[in-house]
Design an enzyme around this catalytic site. Structure first.
Site, PDB file in Angstrom:
ATOM      1  N   GLU A 216       0.823  -1.210   0.000  1.00 33.61           N
ATOM      2  CA  GLU A 216       0.000   0.000   0.000  1.00 33.61           C
ATOM      3  C   GLU A 216       0.861   1.267   0.000  1.00 33.61           C
ATOM      4  O   GLU A 216       0.641   2.182  -0.794  1.00 33.61           O
ATOM      5  CB  GLU A 216      -0.919  -0.006   1.235  1.00 33.61           C
TER       6      GLU A 216
ATOM      7  N   ASP B 264       0.990   4.056  -3.012  1.00 31.19           N
ATOM      8  CA  ASP B 264       0.480   5.411  -2.793  1.00 31.19           C
ATOM      9  C   ASP B 264       1.563   6.461  -3.048  1.00 31.19           C
ATOM     10  O   ASP B 264       1.315   7.494  -3.677  1.00 31.19           O
ATOM     11  CB  ASP B 264      -0.028   5.573  -1.352  1.00 31.19           C
TER      12      ASP B 264
ATOM     13  N   SER C  13      -7.305   1.492  -3.986  1.00 31.47           N
ATOM     14  CA  SER C  13      -6.110   2.032  -3.336  1.00 31.47           C
ATOM     15  C   SER C  13      -5.250   2.809  -4.307  1.00 31.47           C
ATOM     16  O   SER C  13      -4.550   3.733  -3.900  1.00 31.47           O
ATOM     17  CB  SER C  13      -5.261   0.884  -2.773  1.00 31.47           C
TER      18      SER C  13
END
Ligand SMILES: *[C@@H]1O[C@H](CO)[C@@H](O)[C@H](O)[C@H]1NC(C)=O
Ligand SMILES: *[C@@H]1O[C@H](CO)[C@@H](O)[C@H](O)[C@H]1NC(C)=O
Ligand SMILES: *[C@@H]1O[C@H](CO)[C@@H](O)[C@H](O)[C@H]1NC(C)=O
Ligand SMILES: *[C@@H]1O[C@H](CO)[C@@H](O)[C@H](O)[C@H]1NC(C)=O
Ligand SMILES: *[C@@H]1O[C@H](CO)[C@@H](O)[C@H](O)[C@H]1NC(C)=O
Ligand SMILES: *[C@@H]1O[C@H](CO)[C@@H](O)[C@H](O)[C@H]1NC(C)=O
Length: 630
Positions: free
Chosen positions: A298, A302, A545
């Site tokens: 993640e 990001d 995400s």
């Protein structure tokens, strides 16, 4: 540098309350809607164990939230962009004296002496350290320890009660029924397909002369170049010293510097060595001793895309939670609600010094000014949050919008189902085996955040073709909340969808909430086949995400343009997303759906839909519109 402040606590000892409180019977105040998946209730908490209790006091004037937010966010409002100050927000919503008094009297009548109580400076909470036995008696409940297979533990109760005469003054009490995503339990789930042999980033020669070589494979490998081409992102920030962009990560999730450089080397060579600015919240660490997709995926995703799309804008990493506890959504909110903690001349050294706490991790309250845009690619099943908890948190997002911050959340990767494809039982909205009721994701269901769903370049298509809803590996989270009522900004768009597609409804009665609740997502962006540097190799990831930081990046670029011309950041953008005159600024998505709960889910259709929202941004048009606003 940002000023470091603490949560200043005001003693209640000096405040005298003469009126004796009436006695009344206890009424159920909060109850967990669903037992957390994967956690076992292992033992009763010892009666001597000291609990750091926080009693959340009811705020005043909450009926004004939607109106105040609209007054600074609606494009036709004369006050558009004239965001509120933190002081104005605190004054408007702080609990009344009557509320403070009622809760104080309840606690002192129960035998907790007044000198043990502390009122937070924003007057929103009363704090007290109390033994478990005291709390169990106060709240007519039992505390248990819950254990995760990973060994992580947390404590809580299944429900609790308060006297009827104080119920109206209490918003929520912590720690009680809230189960925050810890041990990575509720991390937004994405699947990774290893991509061996492309570490050096071979470029496939296009067979289509109209497509530049590096865009040849965007239907199977999304890169920064693909996204720029898809959405027309051609803007280099110029006001980076005045603009801010934050990305939230929850420990132990962490980026690896080597992964950033691997990605940058391949897709943004001049960024090799560039790092986010870390803000460590509640004793957070950017750990690097546990390395795997679950620990790094993640954060790597990001930051690689958020930094890559907005360079040279510095990106602030809001790393939240320490290694022993992790953190929940309220924790990162505490850290940027600095203005809420410091108002009222809170910088009083006599009262300061409680935090940071020498015994362990600090409570990071107000350690940074809210960034202009914050992207958060995490969520929890809305059914695992109590209505009180969700509502209070959601109001904080509205306040951030009033201050001028855009808060962007991903909507989940299981279509109309929840984490692990779980669905709810029709009778009680709890997760059960064979449940068929849709299971929406919070905080995306909060009407005061911008909820981002996922699209894909359909297989065989190029960046020049219309996208569809994501149907590779994941389905875009979307649907209707079971907690939040529909905000007025989306009423027209959602009722148009409902009358065209749900009248008559192809679903069984009770499949989702049709009583006029908040519908999501608001907007979408590509969420399939992202190439990221992950644990030393290039891999592919999928999920909303990915979509959230891409939308957040575009808003950051728009803020840059506005700031460069002397205007302010855009703040809450949902009024604009749904405003019919701005429809040309979005690419309507009309293919695909969001399967789940044994159904095909909803369809992406002409106009707004509960799969892709209003569609994906057409960046140049969106930029022009926002530049034209005051
Ligand atoms: C509330 O209490 C504060 C401090 O005790 C006092 O200054 C203020 O006037 C009170 N407000 C009302 C509306 O009673
Ligand atoms: C509760 O105990 C902690 C740790 O000893 C202390 O830092 C904190 O100030 C106490 N809080 C209150 C409200 O007394
Ligand atoms: C509250 O929790 C207790 C267990 O702690 C349980 O026995 C009781 O049935 C629950 N009450 C409600 C209303 O859910
Ligand atoms: C973790 O980071 C530290 C400090 O940069 C470095 O010395 C160490 O080698 C890293 N450990 C691993 C396992 O990557
Ligand atoms: C449906 O949503 C509304 C909020 O719009 C809520 O008050 C109601 O309890 C929800 N119904 C169910 C069955 O969850
Ligand atoms: C989605 O489209 C399919 C195929 O046209 C149709 O059968 C189904 O009823 C639609 N579902 C909704 C919720 O609109």
């Amino acid at each position: 540098m940002h000023r470091v402040t603490s949560l200043f606590l005001v003693t209640l000892a000096g405040i005298a309350f003469a009126v004796p409180s009436p006695r009344s019977t206890h009424v159920l105040h909060e109850k967990r809607a669903m037992e957390p998946v994967d956690w076992m209730r292992t033992s009763r908490l010892d009666g001597d164990h000291v609990l750091p209790m926080r009693f959340g006091l009811s705020q005043q004037n909450l009926h004004l939230v939607e109106e105040m937010l609209a007054s600074v966010s609606h494009p036709e409002s004369p006050k558009y962009g004239q965001h509120y100050s933190a002081e104005e927000i605190i004054e408007t919503f702080k609990p009344s004296n009557e509320t403070i008094e009622a809760v104080t009297n309840w606690l002192t009548d129960a035998g907790i002496s007044r000198d043990r109580l502390r009122l937070s400076i924003n007057k929103g909470w009363i704090h007290v350290n109390a033994s478990t036995a005291e709390v169990e008696d106060l709240l007519k409940t039992e505390y248990h320890i819950y254990t995760h297979p990973s060994g992580a533990q947390q404590l809580g109760c299944h429900n609790y009660s308060v006297p009827a005469h104080v119920q109206g003054h209490i918003d929520l009490i912590k720690p009680t029924v809230q189960f925050n995503h810890r041990a990575g339990a509720n991390l937004e789930r994405r699947r990774v397909k290893p991509l061996p042999n492309i570490v050096s980033g071979p470029v496939v020669t296009s067979t289509d002369a109209s497509i530049p070589a590096n865009l040849a494979n965007c239907d199977s490998q999304i890169t920064l170049a693909c996204l720029r081409a898809l959405y027309g992102i051609d803007y280099t920030p110029v006001a980076t010293d005045k603009n801010t962009f934050g990305i939230v990560e929850f420990t132990p999730q962490a980026f690896l510097p080597g992964d950033l450089d691997l990605f940058f080397k391949n897709f943004a060579p001049n960024m090799v060595g560039v790092r986010p600015i870390p803000v460590l919240i509640d004793g957070a660490v950017v750990q690097n001793f546990s390395q795997s997709f679950n620990f790094n995926g993640e954060s790597d995703l990001d930051l690689q895309y958020g930094m890559g799309l907005t360079a040279p804008q510095p990106v602030t990493l809001l790393q939240t939670g320490d290694l022993s506890q992790g953190a929940g959504f309220d924790n990162w909110l505490d850290a940027i609600d600095g203005s809420f903690c410091t108002f009222d001349g809170g910088d009083d050294p006599e009262q300061d010094g409680i935090y940071p706490d020498a015994a362990g991790s600090p409570d990071s309250c107000g350690i940074l000014v809210p960034p202009n845009v914050v992207s958060i690619s995490y969520g929890q099943d809305e059914a695992t949050a109590s209505a009180h908890y969700a509502n209070r948190q959601c109001t904080e997002y509205a306040k951030l919008g009033m201050l001028g911050t855009t808060v962007v959340y991903s909507t989940g990767d299981d279509g109309v189902a929840g984490f692990n494809d779980a669905c709810l039982d029709v009778n009680d909205n709890e997760v059960g085996t064979g449940g068929t009721t849709f299971n929406p994701e919070f905080p995306a269901t909060c009407p005061f955040v911008t909820a981002v769903g996922a699209t894909q370049i359909n297989p065989g298509n190029t960046v020049n073709d219309p996208e569809g809803a994501c149907e590779q590996v994941i389905f875009s989270g979307g649907g209707f909340s079971n907690i939040f009522a529909m905000p007025s900004y989306q009423a027209l768009a959602v009722s148009a969808y409902e009358s065209a597609h749900l009248n008559p409804s192809p679903f069984l009665a009770g499949t989702f909430n049709t009583s006029g609740s908040r519908a999501f997502p608001d907007i979408s962006a590509n969420g399939a086949n992202y190439v990221i540097g992950i644990d030393g190799v290039l891999g592919l990831v999928f999920g909303t995400s990915a979509s959230a930081p891409v939308v957040a990046s575009m808003i950051t670029l728009i803020n840059d343009a506005r700031i460069a011309s002397g205007k302010g950041p855009v703040g809450f953008i949902n009024h604009i997303l749904y405003s019919p005159i701005f429809a040309p600024a979005f690419n309507d998505i009309t293919m695909g759906g969001n399967h789940g709960c044994g159904t095909p889910g909803f369809n992406a259709t002409k106009g707004w839909d509960p799969v892709t929202g209003v569609g994906t941004p057409n960046f140049p048009r969106l930029l022009d519109i926002f530049k034209s606003l005051p």
